[in-house]
Each structure stands twice: as C-alpha cells, then as structure tokens.
Design an enzyme around this catalytic site. Sequence first.
Site, PDB file in Angstrom:
ATOM      1  N   ALA A  14       0.854  -1.189   0.000  1.00 51.81           N
ATOM      2  CA  ALA A  14       0.000   0.000   0.000  1.00 51.81           C
ATOM      3  C   ALA A  14       0.886   1.234   0.000  1.00 51.81           C
ATOM      4  O   ALA A  14       2.004   1.212   0.516  1.00 51.81           O
ATOM      5  CB  ALA A  14      -0.913   0.014   1.216  1.00 51.81           C
ATOM      6  N   SER A  15       0.358   2.314  -0.600  1.00 50.12           N
ATOM      7  CA  SER A  15       1.116   3.556  -0.640  1.00 50.12           C
ATOM      8  C   SER A  15       0.177   4.709  -0.318  1.00 50.12           C
ATOM      9  O   SER A  15      -0.939   4.751  -0.827  1.00 50.12           O
ATOM     10  CB  SER A  15       1.715   3.733  -2.035  1.00 50.12           C
ATOM     11  OG  SER A  15       2.656   4.769  -2.010  1.00 50.12           O
ATOM     12  N   GLY A  16       0.617   5.596   0.554  1.00 49.82           N
ATOM     13  CA  GLY A  16      -0.223   6.735   0.929  1.00 49.82           C
ATOM     14  C   GLY A  16       0.573   8.022   0.876  1.00 49.82           C
ATOM     15  O   GLY A  16       1.756   8.029   0.552  1.00 49.82           O
ATOM     16  N   TYR A  26       1.566   9.871   3.309  1.00 53.90           N
ATOM     17  CA  TYR A  26       2.568  10.036   4.364  1.00 53.90           C
ATOM     18  C   TYR A  26       3.538   8.867   4.483  1.00 53.90           C
ATOM     19  O   TYR A  26       4.511   8.943   5.213  1.00 53.90           O
ATOM     20  CB  TYR A  26       1.873  10.270   5.714  1.00 53.90           C
ATOM     21  CG  TYR A  26       1.069  11.535   5.711  1.00 53.90           C
ATOM     22  CD1 TYR A  26       1.702  12.776   5.765  1.00 53.90           C
ATOM     23  CD2 TYR A  26      -0.321  11.505   5.619  1.00 53.90           C
ATOM     24  CE1 TYR A  26       0.974  13.957   5.744  1.00 53.90           C
ATOM     25  CE2 TYR A  26      -1.065  12.680   5.594  1.00 53.90           C
ATOM     26  CZ  TYR A  26      -0.410  13.900   5.662  1.00 53.90           C
ATOM     27  OH  TYR A  26      -1.120  15.065   5.631  1.00 53.90           O
ATOM     28  N   GLY A  27       3.259   7.783   3.777  1.00 53.51           N
ATOM     29  CA  GLY A  27       4.162   6.650   3.914  1.00 53.51           C
ATOM     30  C   GLY A  27       3.716   5.455   3.097  1.00 53.51           C
ATOM     31  O   GLY A  27       2.676   5.482   2.431  1.00 53.51           O
ATOM     32  N   ASP A  28       4.528   4.411   3.151  1.00 50.07           N
ATOM     33  CA  ASP A  28       4.245   3.179   2.416  1.00 50.07           C
ATOM     34  C   ASP A  28       4.151   2.010   3.390  1.00 50.07           C
ATOM     35  O   ASP A  28       4.727   2.050   4.489  1.00 50.07           O
ATOM     36  CB  ASP A  28       5.363   2.892   1.405  1.00 50.07           C
ATOM     37  CG  ASP A  28       5.480   4.002   0.363  1.00 50.07           C
ATOM     38  OD1 ASP A  28       4.427   4.431  -0.146  1.00 50.07           O
ATOM     39  OD2 ASP A  28       6.610   4.435   0.079  1.00 50.07           O
ATOM     40  N   LYS A  68       5.397  -0.249   8.395  1.00 55.60           N
ATOM     41  CA  LYS A  68       4.982   1.086   7.961  1.00 55.60           C
ATOM     42  C   LYS A  68       6.209   1.982   7.880  1.00 55.60           C
ATOM     43  O   LYS A  68       6.939   2.131   8.857  1.00 55.60           O
ATOM     44  CB  LYS A  68       3.967   1.664   8.954  1.00 55.60           C
ATOM     45  CG  LYS A  68       3.252   2.908   8.445  1.00 55.60           C
ATOM     46  CD  LYS A  68       2.304   3.470   9.498  1.00 55.60           C
ATOM     47  CE  LYS A  68       1.001   2.714   9.593  1.00 55.60           C
ATOM     48  NZ  LYS A  68       0.029   3.378  10.471  1.00 55.60           N
ATOM     49  N   ASP A  70     -12.770   4.618  16.281  1.00 56.02           N
ATOM     50  CA  ASP A  70     -13.121   4.384  14.872  1.00 56.02           C
ATOM     51  C   ASP A  70     -13.376   2.890  14.642  1.00 56.02           C
ATOM     52  O   ASP A  70     -12.876   2.307  13.688  1.00 56.02           O
ATOM     53  CB  ASP A  70     -12.008   4.896  13.947  1.00 56.02           C
ATOM     54  CG  ASP A  70     -12.477   5.043  12.492  1.00 56.02           C
ATOM     55  OD1 ASP A  70     -13.704   5.084  12.267  1.00 56.02           O
ATOM     56  OD2 ASP A  70     -11.620   5.124  11.597  1.00 56.02           O
TER      57      ASP A  70
END
Length: 274
Positions: free
Chosen positions: A39-41, A43-45, A59, A137
């Site tokens: 996964a890639s976002g 703020y980080g991978d 992370k 959440d």
Amino acid sequence: MEHSPVIEESALKALQIPTDGTDVWEIDVKQLKFGDKVASGTYGDLYRGSYCSQDVAIKVLKPERINKEMQREFAQEVYIMSSCGAFLLSEFMTGGSVYDFLHKQRGVFKLPALLRVAIDISKGMNYMHQNNIIHRDLKTANLLIDEHEVVKVADFGVARVKSQSGVMTAETGTYRWMAPEVIEHKPYDHKADVFSFAIVLWELLTGKVPYEYLTPLQAAVGVVQKGLRPTIPKSTHPKLKELLERCWQQDPSERPDFSEILENLRHIAKEVHH
C-alpha cells in the site's frame, strides 16, 4: 487496504519491549526483512515483511511529509500499541477485513460464527478499555481476519488514551458507525466504542452497509436528531437483539461496557451450541 497494528497480548514478550516503565526500545533491524510494497499513501508506504520469521506489516513514513503533527500522531500510535501489548510492526493479516468479507466477497456469518467474531471483537475492545484506551473508529474495515479466522481489532491511528480525551471532534471516526455524542462534538468516553460495536454487530447480521440509502451526513443527522437506527432483522436471536439495542442507546450511560457484552455473548453462544 492498510493492515494496521493489532492487539496481541504476547507481543510485548515476543519483541522484548522493556517493561521497566521506559518508553524507549528498538527492534533488531538485522532481523527485519522487507518484501513487496502492499500500500502507498501520502505520508508513507506499507510493506509486507518478516521479523524473526514472523510475518509482519512494516509502515515506513516519508521524511519529506513528516511535520510536528505527524510525529506527534505517530508517537501516540506507538505508545498506544505498546501499552496494549501490540506488534509495532504488526502481524500481517492474510484474511483481509470483515468489511471486505461482507461487502466485496459477499460473505455471510451464520449465528455460531457471528458470535465467535463478536466475542473476538469484544475481547479486543475490553482489553483496550481496561488499558484506558478509546478506539474511536471501530468499524468492520478496521476488523482484520487472520489465517486462523480469528478477528482482531486494528487501526490505532485515531485511538486516544482516555485520560487525554476531552471534547473530541466528529472528523475522527466514520459517520455511519459514530455515536451521537461524538457526532455532536460533546464530551464522550469509552461508551462511544460500544455504540460503534452495535453498528458492527448489525452489519454482521445483515451483510449490509449501515444506512446505505443515505449519505454519511444524512445518516449522522438522523442518528442525532431522530434517534435513527438500522432495522434489526426479524430472525435475529431475541437475546442478541436485546443486547444490540442496549449497545446503541442514545444515552451512553445506558449502554453496557465490554466486560458485560462479552459475558452476554458467551451466554448466547452456549445456548446456540446446545
């Protein structure tokens, strides 16, 4: 989907996190092996990997994206995970989320399996609440299934230590699962998680997304102003229906806590089994 850290009581010992009250600890990087990026976002991978032969999710934050707020959030997440006894690297959950199982794979839970899942969630939440941590959440997307079909509570990104909880904002959490007091920006406590659990339980029973014909905002307004709740199927076990209705009471003080929920679910599971 990002696989986030999960509650695992044995993890403190497994990763040799100091239990002498200090917060400073580190892993042996030589034992850490990176695999594929999953996964890639912004703020980080997130990478699949292994640590001491244990499958983990790693992370990695992007340095150019890290500001003071991000550092604070990350430190909070690390603190929560370590105080819960959770893998910092996190176990890699092979089964995906309960949300994916229900809504993408069109899976269904028959009553004995549903009760097992509800008990797993309640154990995790009870453990968090005993450690004065509110999840904030709780929803099926944050419930991960491991290879043994055990469901674990995940995603501590928005969890907060209870003593620091004042008036939280409604931007945290997800409207369809959110307690009315959180939507209204009122002070709240661990009973907000109990409300979210009721919505999760309803989702397990029906396989539907809560208030699917409404926008999240319309659902939020309905929950607060009209006491709107999803319709419980007529075929639901009467004791399970009663428990569910207690969990999503408008008044938080009328909702049971997770130790009582756990006791109730185990009692229903015994009845179903015999």
